[in-house]
Design an enzyme around this catalytic site. Structure first.
Site, short mmCIF file in Angstrom:
data_model
loop_
_atom_site.label_atom_id
_atom_site.label_comp_id
_atom_site.label_asym_id
_atom_site.label_seq_id
_atom_site.Cartn_x
_atom_site.Cartn_y
_atom_site.Cartn_z
N HIS A 21 -4.44 2.15 7.64
CA HIS A 21 -3.05 2.60 7.70
C HIS A 21 -2.80 3.68 6.65
O HIS A 21 -2.25 4.75 6.95
CB HIS A 21 -2.12 1.39 7.48
CG HIS A 21 -0.67 1.72 7.39
ND1 HIS A 21 0.22 1.36 8.38
CD2 HIS A 21 0.06 2.35 6.43
CE1 HIS A 21 1.43 1.77 8.03
NE2 HIS A 21 1.35 2.37 6.85
N GLU A 22 -3.22 3.42 5.41
CA GLU A 22 -2.98 4.38 4.33
C GLU A 22 -3.83 5.64 4.50
O GLU A 22 -3.37 6.74 4.22
CB GLU A 22 -3.24 3.74 2.96
CG GLU A 22 -2.34 2.55 2.64
CD GLU A 22 -0.85 2.81 2.76
OE1 GLU A 22 -0.42 3.96 2.61
OE2 GLU A 22 -0.11 1.84 3.02
N GLY B 88 0.83 -1.19 0.00
CA GLY B 88 0.00 0.00 0.00
C GLY B 88 0.87 1.24 0.00
O GLY B 88 1.99 1.22 0.51
N GLN C 77 3.27 9.91 0.60
CA GLN C 77 4.54 9.22 0.78
C GLN C 77 5.52 9.46 -0.36
O GLN C 77 6.70 9.18 -0.22
CB GLN C 77 4.31 7.72 0.98
CG GLN C 77 3.63 7.39 2.29
CD GLN C 77 3.43 5.91 2.45
OE1 GLN C 77 2.41 5.36 2.04
NE2 GLN C 77 4.41 5.24 3.03
N CYS D 196 5.85 0.01 7.39
CA CYS D 196 5.55 1.15 6.54
C CYS D 196 6.77 1.48 5.68
O CYS D 196 7.90 1.50 6.18
CB CYS D 196 5.18 2.36 7.40
SG CYS D 196 4.76 3.83 6.48
N LEU D 197 6.54 1.76 4.41
CA LEU D 197 7.65 2.12 3.52
C LEU D 197 8.32 3.42 3.94
O LEU D 197 9.49 3.64 3.64
CB LEU D 197 7.15 2.21 2.07
CG LEU D 197 6.63 0.90 1.48
CD1 LEU D 197 6.03 1.14 0.10
CD2 LEU D 197 7.71 -0.16 1.44
N HIS E 93 -2.18 8.04 6.73
CA HIS E 93 -1.19 8.86 6.02
C HIS E 93 -1.82 10.12 5.44
O HIS E 93 -1.23 11.21 5.50
CB HIS E 93 -0.53 8.08 4.88
CG HIS E 93 0.61 7.22 5.29
ND1 HIS E 93 1.77 7.72 5.84
CD2 HIS E 93 0.79 5.87 5.21
CE1 HIS E 93 2.61 6.73 6.09
NE2 HIS E 93 2.03 5.59 5.72
#
Length: 191
Positions: free
Chosen positions: A155-156, A50, A55, A113-114, A159
């Site tokens: 989660h996304e 995701g 990001q 997380c990236l 962000h």
């Protein structure tokens, strides 16, 4: 399509962007679809399951996701999804997503997380959510998500609101995560 740089918390300028609230897109047009394509390519390259537009530095309320669940097989872990994604790609696109309802039942999942590389910790979230969003074609979709899908979309969406998964942790764990990510970044530079 282009692979874009993923912002990370070890960089103060990146963190300042990651903490901003994203703005709704006016419509899903060619520019938004190009952003979605770049995001998807960036996410696959990372690899991840995701990615929110913020990001990669775009403050648009856009998310891409692929849980590798084509053929109706639902993956239970991020690792399983990442391993299977090449064989069963099932990209999903979300513009202006919103949560309409959350279950009282909670689900604990070890998230990563990236933007917070190499750090994982357990986060408790609602087990099921009802969401509404515009898909890649600009059509309004309303659906219920559960399991890994519910975790990932929440989660996304965090962000998009300037919230990182470590913000759900205690101050001690959050500080530990930041320290670990900064140390790993220094080690990569030194190598």
């Amino acid at each position: 399509m282009a692979i874009r740089r993923i912002l990370t918390i070890d960089n103060a300028a990146d963190l300042a962007i990651l903490k901003q609230v994203s703005k709704p897109v006016a419509a899903v047009d060619d520019a938004v679809r190009t952003l979605m394509d770049d995001m998807l390519e960036t996410m696959y390259d990372a690899p991840g399951i995701g990615l929110a537009a913020v990001q990669i530095g775009a403050l648009d309320r856009v998310i891409v996701m692929d849980l590798g669940d084509k053929d109706g097989v639902v993956c239970e872990t991020e690792e399983e999804a990442a391993e299977n994604v090449e064989a069963r790609k099932n990209p999903r696109f979300f513009a202006n997503p919103e949560i309409l309802w959350t279950s009282d039942e909670l689900y604990t999942y070890e998230e990563g997380c990236l933007s917070i590389p190499e750090y994982f910790d357990k986060v408790e979230r609602p087990a099921r959510v009802r969401i509404r969003y515009l898909n890649r074609d600009g059509q309004s979709v309303e659906e219920e998500a559960e399991g890994l899908y519910a975790v990932c979309i929440q989660h996304e969406m965090d962000h998009l609101n300037g919230v990182l998964f470590i913000d759900h942790l205690s101050r001690l764990k959050r500080d530990r995560a930041v320290t670990k990510v900064k140390k790993a970044a220094r080690d990569r530079i030194a190598a």
